[in-house]
Design a protein around this motif. Structure first.
Motif, PDB file in Angstrom:
ATOM      1  N   ARG A 201       0.370  -2.695   5.773  1.00 56.49           N
ATOM      2  CA  ARG A 201       1.551  -2.486   4.657  1.00 56.49           C
ATOM      3  C   ARG A 201       0.433  -1.846   3.556  1.00 56.49           C
ATOM      4  NH1 ARG A 201       7.187  -2.161   3.002  1.00 56.49           N
ATOM      5  NH2 ARG A 201       7.024  -2.260   1.050  1.00 56.49           N
ATOM      6  N   MET A 202       1.003  -0.739   2.811  1.00 61.85           N
ATOM      7  CA  MET A 202       0.148  -0.293   1.923  1.00 61.85           C
ATOM      8  C   MET A 202       0.473  -0.948   0.495  1.00 61.85           C
ATOM      9  SD  MET A 202      -0.391   3.812   0.872  1.00 61.85           S
ATOM     10  CE  MET A 202       1.536   4.245   0.449  1.00 61.85           C
ATOM     11  N   ILE A 203      -0.447  -1.343  -0.082  1.00 63.17           N
ATOM     12  CA  ILE A 203      -0.555  -1.949  -1.568  1.00 63.17           C
ATOM     13  C   ILE A 203      -0.855  -0.823  -2.392  1.00 63.17           C
ATOM     14  CG2 ILE A 203      -1.040  -4.090  -2.979  1.00 63.17           C
ATOM     15  CD1 ILE A 203       0.090  -4.767  -0.345  1.00 63.17           C
ATOM     16  N   LEU A 277      -7.563  -5.711  -2.544  1.00 64.57           N
ATOM     17  CA  LEU A 277      -6.577  -5.074  -3.279  1.00 64.57           C
ATOM     18  C   LEU A 277      -5.699  -5.799  -3.904  1.00 64.57           C
ATOM     19  CD1 LEU A 277      -5.159  -2.224  -0.672  1.00 64.57           C
ATOM     20  CD2 LEU A 277      -6.456  -2.071  -2.691  1.00 64.57           C
ATOM     21  N   LEU A 278      -5.711  -5.631  -5.133  1.00 62.63           N
ATOM     22  CA  LEU A 278      -4.923  -6.484  -6.107  1.00 62.63           C
ATOM     23  C   LEU A 278      -3.536  -5.773  -6.745  1.00 62.63           C
ATOM     24  CD1 LEU A 278      -4.588  -8.916  -8.171  1.00 62.63           C
ATOM     25  CD2 LEU A 278      -6.173  -7.731  -9.867  1.00 62.63           C
ATOM     26  N   ASP A 279      -2.511  -6.609  -6.289  1.00 55.61           N
ATOM     27  CA  ASP A 279      -1.400  -6.101  -6.738  1.00 55.61           C
ATOM     28  C   ASP A 279      -0.983  -6.644  -8.193  1.00 55.61           C
ATOM     29  OD1 ASP A 279       1.198  -5.680  -7.263  1.00 55.61           O
ATOM     30  OD2 ASP A 279       2.092  -6.213  -5.199  1.00 55.61           O
ATOM     31  N   GLU A 280      -1.267  -6.171  -9.195  1.00 56.59           N
ATOM     32  CA  GLU A 280      -1.093  -6.473 -10.794  1.00 56.59           C
ATOM     33  C   GLU A 280       0.400  -6.949 -10.859  1.00 56.59           C
ATOM     34  OE1 GLU A 280      -3.534  -4.824 -13.847  1.00 56.59           O
ATOM     35  OE2 GLU A 280      -3.337  -3.053 -12.424  1.00 56.59           O
ATOM     36  N   SER A 281       1.261  -6.439 -10.353  1.00 55.35           N
ATOM     37  CA  SER A 281       2.706  -6.833 -10.479  1.00 55.35           C
ATOM     38  C   SER A 281       3.037  -8.274  -9.972  1.00 55.35           C
ATOM     39  CB  SER A 281       3.696  -5.874  -9.825  1.00 55.35           C
ATOM     40  OG  SER A 281       3.708  -5.975  -8.495  1.00 55.35           O
ATOM     41  N   LYS A 284      -1.134 -11.071  -6.756  1.00 57.84           N
ATOM     42  CA  LYS A 284      -1.492 -11.482  -5.625  1.00 57.84           C
ATOM     43  C   LYS A 284      -2.833 -10.605  -5.092  1.00 57.84           C
ATOM     44  CE  LYS A 284       2.569 -13.726  -3.757  1.00 57.84           C
ATOM     45  NZ  LYS A 284       3.428 -13.742  -2.618  1.00 57.84           N
ATOM     46  N   PHE A 285      -3.735 -11.071  -4.313  1.00 56.74           N
ATOM     47  CA  PHE A 285      -4.979 -10.262  -4.017  1.00 56.74           C
ATOM     48  C   PHE A 285      -4.901 -10.348  -2.530  1.00 56.74           C
ATOM     49  CE2 PHE A 285      -6.794 -14.150  -5.044  1.00 56.74           C
ATOM     50  CZ  PHE A 285      -7.562 -14.550  -3.862  1.00 56.74           C
ATOM     51  N   TYR A 286      -5.289  -9.086  -1.753  1.00 60.50           N
ATOM     52  CA  TYR A 286      -5.277  -9.263  -0.351  1.00 60.50           C
ATOM     53  C   TYR A 286      -6.723  -8.735   0.178  1.00 60.50           C
ATOM     54  CZ  TYR A 286      -0.486  -9.396  -0.947  1.00 60.50           C
ATOM     55  OH  TYR A 286       0.883  -9.723  -1.163  1.00 60.50           O
TER      56      TYR A 286
END
Length: 455
Positions: A201-203, A277-281, A284-286
């Motif tokens: 899934r693309m972050i 990858l950090l989802d700033e919204s 969460k990080f992956y």
């Protein structure tokens, strides 16, 4: 300590390793192709051996010739640098079989973490967060369509054995999937000899955050903080900084702890980087991948941590414990690195090899370093990566580092070839970058369209 090591690389990283080895009292042997006969690393090393013609497959990727050079010169270890054979487990295994120390992780760990599918499985076991995705290799478009439907769009296709931005495609709709999969698979097969793919899934957009780790053979694993590598073009990094302005104290502890947990899980030795990858919204990080080698951008971490990563690599390979413990590591100030390439940003970043007729590298003051293998009169060959230098600055705070980088780039002068110095100067001066307001979409979607409109 080793008496002599062979450096299986070229350019600025070969020069960097020579200097670190010399400061440790270790002799150096370098390899070179016929195109690199006059390269700086050839002049600086104690010994130099030609291992083949210009084509990389016949020289810098020629395992037999490189190992023969190590045996002939009595080198006890091989430092692969980055690129070329640095993440090739077959080469690491051959070194082990010939009783030559590979300055990096074991072939077993490299197989585990260098292959993105294996790495993903291991991170799930270690309790490190990963993005939703395929659980194994994907070989056909039919498989890809089925998995994408389960995950949901947008998705990202990645070569299992990939690196350097190759074999990667972003896919937003089912109509884009089949041609994108076929193109990525063909690119991966050509670049790595392995067409296996996987899907996540693309972050996006996101922050690309990576954590530098060091491990030794005595069970010690530490981190040296994080780097923000979100400024990228075609999945290749352009500018890096440490620390990241997107991360606060709590999240920093979480992400660095996850990186250490990941390295401990696989009993990692030597230098490595865990990329997230950090989802700033959502905050969460992956886990994205692990680079089982020294990174191009390692100098920014050296500036803020005070730890010489290349020297630690050599010491660890020699069987020594890490020279620092986690509680001894302190972070100071802010560091930024700009990659200087012989390329023309106004013409789709076309490579610009040729003879350097005049060269002035910036200097002066505390907290400025230029890693390069250039010199006036040197001819940049057309056969290799276009990166010719790295400008790295360190300031007491981010503003000072930004101003120091602007000053350094204004002084940087290369004549005879076209470079991206002016492009980097505009990027480092952009209001969004100055404010730290950027993510992985910024360079391609915001900065470049405006930059390319300019005359």
């Amino acid at each position: 300590m080793f008496n002599k090591i062979l450096i299986a690389n070229r350019g600025e990283i070969a020069v960097r390793i020579i200097r670190a080895a010399r400061e440790l009292g270790v002799g150096t042997v370098v390899i070179y192709s016929t195109a690199d006969r006059d390269a700086l690393h050839v002049h600086l090393a104690d010994e130099a051996i030609c291992v083949g013609p210009a084509r990389s497959t016949e020289s810098y990727l020629n395992m037999n010739n490189i190992l023969s050079a190590a045996v002939a010169t009595g080198a006890q270890a091989i430092h692969p640098g980055f690129g070329f054979l640095s993440e090739n487990s077959k080469f690491a295994r051959l070194c082990e079989e010939m009783n030559i120390k590979f300055i990096g992780p074991s072939a077993k760990v490299m197989d585990m973490m260098g292959d993105k599918i294996n790495a993903r499985a291991e991170m799930i076991k270690a309790g490190v967060p990963v993005t939703p995705g395929s659980e194994g290799e994907v070989h056909t478009t039919d498989e890809a369509v089925k998995i994408a439907e389960e995950i949901g769009y947008p998705i990202i296709l990645k070569a299992s054995a990939g690196g350097g931005g190759k074999g990667i495609r972003k896919v937003n709709t089912v109509e884009e999937l089949v041609p994108a999969f076929e193109a990525a698979q063909a690119e991966a097969q050509a670049a790595f000899g392995n067409g296996a793919m996987f899907i996540e899934r693309m972050i996006f957009p996101a922050r690309h955050i990576e954590v530098q780790i060091l491990g030794d053979s005595h069970g010690n694993v530490i981190h040296l903080g994080e780097r923000d590598c979100s400024l990228q073009r075609n999945n290749q990094k352009v500018l890096e900084e440490s620390p990241s302005v997107a991360i606060g104290h709590t999240l920093r502890n979480e992400i660095t702890s996850a990186a250490v947990k990941a390295a401990q899980h696989v009993s990692y030795e030597n230098a490595g980087t865990i990329e997230f990858l950090l989802d700033e919204s959502s905050g969460k990080f992956y886990f994205m991948e692990m680079n089982t080698r020294v990174q191009v951008e390692h100098p920014v971490t050296e500036f803020v941590s005070g730890v010489d990563i290349v020297k630690e690599q050599i010491r660890v390979a020699n069987g020594n414990e890490l020279s620092v413990k986690q509680e001894d590591v302190t972070f100071s100030g802010h560091a930024i690195e700009c990659r200087i390439n012989a390329e023309n940003p106004k013409f789709n970043f076309a490579p610009s090899p040729g003879k350097i007729t005049n060269l002035f590298l910036p200097g002066g003051g505390v907290g400025l370093r230029v890693d390069s293998a250039m010199y006036s009169g040197y001819t940049i060959p057309p056969y290799y990566d276009s990166m010719i230098a790295k400008v790295i600055v360190h300031g007491e705070n981010r503003f000072e580092a930004l101003m120091k980088m602007q000053r350094a780039l204004l002084e940087f002068d290369v004549e005879g070839v076209t470079t991206n110095v002016d492009f980097q100067l505009e990027l480092i001066s952009d209001p969004h970058v100055v404010a730290g307001d950027y993510d992985t979409s910024f360079l391609g979607n915001v900065f470049l369209p405006e930059y390319q409109k300019e005359d």
